[in-house]
Design an enzyme around this catalytic site. Structure first.
Site, PDB file in Angstrom:
ATOM      1  CG  ASP A 178     -36.860 -53.564 114.255  1.00 60.28           C
ATOM      2  OD1 ASP A 178     -35.879 -52.827 114.455  1.00 60.28           O
ATOM      3  OD2 ASP A 178     -37.453 -54.179 115.172  1.00 60.28           O
ATOM      4  CG  ASP A 238     -37.133 -44.449 112.489  1.00 59.91           C
ATOM      5  OD1 ASP A 238     -38.230 -44.310 113.060  1.00 59.91           O
ATOM      6  OD2 ASP A 238     -36.056 -44.081 112.993  1.00 59.91           O
ATOM      7  CB  ALA A 254     -41.672 -49.822 116.541  1.00 64.04           C
ATOM      8  CB  THR A 263     -45.971 -49.834 129.333  1.00 68.04           C
ATOM      9  OG1 THR A 263     -45.441 -50.086 130.647  1.00 68.04           O
ATOM     10  CG2 THR A 263     -45.988 -48.324 129.126  1.00 68.04           C
ATOM     11  CG  ASP A 264     -47.378 -51.993 134.160  1.00 66.53           C
ATOM     12  OD1 ASP A 264     -46.372 -51.473 133.643  1.00 66.53           O
ATOM     13  OD2 ASP A 264     -47.313 -52.938 134.984  1.00 66.53           O
ATOM     14  CD  GLU A 265     -42.513 -48.378 133.165  1.00 57.74           C
ATOM     15  OE1 GLU A 265     -42.042 -47.242 133.369  1.00 57.74           O
ATOM     16  OE2 GLU A 265     -41.823 -49.347 132.801  1.00 57.74           O
ATOM     17  CE1 TYR A 304     -41.602 -46.992 127.196  1.00 58.41           C
ATOM     18  CE2 TYR A 304     -41.881 -47.603 129.496  1.00 58.41           C
ATOM     19  CZ  TYR A 304     -42.071 -47.873 128.160  1.00 58.41           C
ATOM     20  OH  TYR A 304     -42.726 -49.015 127.778  1.00 58.41           O
ATOM     21  CB  ALA A 364     -44.602 -38.661 129.794  1.00 57.05           C
ATOM     22  CE  LYS A 412     -45.608 -47.643 124.724  1.00 54.89           C
ATOM     23  NZ  LYS A 412     -45.501 -48.208 123.351  1.00 54.89           N
ATOM     24  CG  ASN A 418     -41.818 -54.552 134.525  1.00 59.25           C
ATOM     25  OD1 ASN A 418     -42.727 -53.719 134.502  1.00 59.25           O
ATOM     26  ND2 ASN A 418     -40.597 -54.259 134.905  1.00 59.25           N
ATOM     27  N   PRO A 430     -26.452 -54.506 140.103  1.00 60.69           N
ATOM     28  CG  PRO A 430     -27.017 -52.993 138.422  1.00 60.69           C
ATOM     29  CD  PRO A 430     -26.326 -54.297 138.650  1.00 60.69           C
ATOM     30  CG  ASN A 480     -36.798 -54.086 141.763  1.00 65.56           C
ATOM     31  OD1 ASN A 480     -37.686 -54.695 141.166  1.00 65.56           O
ATOM     32  ND2 ASN A 480     -36.508 -52.817 141.503  1.00 65.56           N
TER      33      ASN A 480
END
Length: 321
Positions: A33, A59, A82, A125-127, A150, A152, A154, A179, A205, A249
Site C-alpha cells: 500500500d 506504490d 489499489a 467497478t460497475d461504473e 475514474y 474510464a 478503471k 457501491n 449535501p 440518493n
C-alpha cells in the site's frame, strides 16, 4: 497460499486482509500500500502483529519496488484493490487516475507475469458500464461505456487485465462490484460522508434532484464474493457483484436520518456532479449460479452497523475531518 494484496490499508482492501487471515489459518498475506490519504494502517491493527501478515510500503507505479517484492515473497496470487477511486477527485485531477489505475495496474500485471504469479484478480467497478435508464441491469456482457475519468481509468485497466489473459495466457479474473459501504470507509463517499456530517451537526449535501440510483453492497459480502472468485473462478472470467439493493440518493439520506432519529433539515441540495450517471444496477446471476455466492447482509442491518461504527469513532476519537 500466499497472497499479495494491493491497497490493503484502504477500506475494502483492509476488510479483505482481515477476512482472509480469519477464514484461512494457513494463508499468509503481503499487503502493498502507498498509504495515500485513503489508506490507514489503523484499519489493520488487529492483524498487525500476526506472523502471517507482512506490510510493504510501496506504490504500484514503482515497478522496481514491485519486482523486488514479488521476487522476495514468491506469492501465489495477487488481489489488486489499489486504485484512486473517488469520482469527484477524478474530475478535478484525471491525470492521477491514469497514472495509478492504468499505468500502475499494467506495472503490476507485467511484474506478476515475469515473476510467475499464478492468479491475478483485478477488483473493478460497475461504473465501467456507464449509466442505465429506469430499467435494466448490467451483466458481464454489457459493453463498457465509462462516463467519468475514474470510470474510464478503471475500464482501461480492465482491458489491460483482459489482454494479459488473451496474449500471455495469464490466469486473470475481473470482478465488478456495486457501491460498497460499511465500517472503516473513508468519509468522502456518500454513506460515510453523510453519516459523519449528520452526527457532527453539519450540512449533508445532496447532488442535483437526489434521484440518482445506486445498488449498495456491504463490504463483508464483497469480501466473500472475492473469496469465491479466488478459489473457484476460471481463468479469464469476469463476475459482477451486487446485492439487488437499489436506493436513490434522496431516499438513502432520509433512511440514514431515520435510523439516527434526527430531522432531515441538515440535507442541503447542491449543484449536481459533472457527468453524474443516473442509475447503476447489477445483475449478479452469474456469480450466484456458477460460484454459489449470495449476499448475507440486509441493508437495514448493514446501515445500522455502519452508523454505530461512525458514532463510536466520533465519540471516542474524533476523526478531525
Amino acid at each position: 497460499m500466499k497472497l499479495l494484496i494491493t491497497g490493503g490499508a484502504g477500506f475494502i482492501g483492509s476488510h479483505f486482509v482481515r477476512y482472509i487471515l480469519k477464514e484461512y489459518p494457513t494463508y499468509h498475506v503481503v499487503n502493498v500500500d502507498a498509504l495515500t490519504y485513503a489508506g490507514n494502517l489503523a484499519n489493520l491493527n488487529s492483524v498487525a502483529d500476526s506472523d502471517r501478515y507482512t506490510f510493504v510500503h510501496a506504490d504500484i507505479c514503482d515497478r522496481t519496488k514491485l519486482d523486488q517484492v514479488l521476487f522476495e515473497t514468491g506469492v501465489d496470487a495477487v488481489v489488486h484493490f489499489a486504485a484512486e477511486s473517488h469520482v469527484d477527485r477524478s474530475i478535478a485531477s484525471p491525470g492521477k487516475f491514469v497514472e495509478t489505475n492504468v499505468l500502475g495496474t499494467q506495472n503490476l500485471l507485467e511484474s506478476a507475469r515475469l515473476h510467475g504469479v499464478g492468479t491475478f484478480i483485478h477488483i473493478s467497478t460497475d461504473e465501467v458500464y456507464g449509466s442505465l435508464g429506469a430499467t435494466g441491469y448490467f451483466t458481464e456482457d454489457t459493453p463498457l461505456a465509462p462516463n467519468s475519468p475514474y470510470a474510464a481509468s478503471k475500464a482501461s485497466s480492465d482491458l489491460f487485465v483482459r489482454s494479459y489473459f488473451e496474449t500471455y495466457g495469464m490466469d486473470t479474473r475481473i470482478t465488478r462490484c456495486s457501491n460498497n459501504y460499511g465500517p472503516n470507509q473513508y468519509p468522502e463517499k456518500l454513506i460515510p460522508l453523510s453519516i459523519e456530517r449528520a452526527l457532527r451537526g453539519l450540512p449533508v449535501p445532496l447532488y442535483g434532484d437526489g434521484q440518482n440510483v445506486r445498488d449498495w453492497l456491504h463490504v463483508y459480502d464483497h469480501c466473500t464474493a472475492i473469496d469465491a472468485v479466488l478459489h473457484h473462478a476460471k481463468p479469464g472470467s469476469v463476475y459482477n457483484i451486487g446485492a439487488n439493493n437499489e436506493w436513490n440518493n434522496e431516499d438513502l439520506l432520509k433512511k440514514i436520518f431515520t435510523i439516527l432519529d434526527m430531522p432531515t433539515s441538515q440535507i442541503v441540495p447542491v449543484r449536481d456532479r459533472l457527468g453524474h450517471d443516473r442509475r447503476y444496477a447489477i445483475d449478479a446471476t452469474s456469480i450466484k449460479k456458477n460460484l454459489g455466492w449470495s449476499p448475507t447482509y440486509s441493508f437495514e442491518d448493514g446501515l445500522k452497523e455502519t452508523i454505530d461504527w461512525f458514532a463510536n469513532q466520533i465519540q471516542n476519537q474524533p476523526l478531525g475531518r
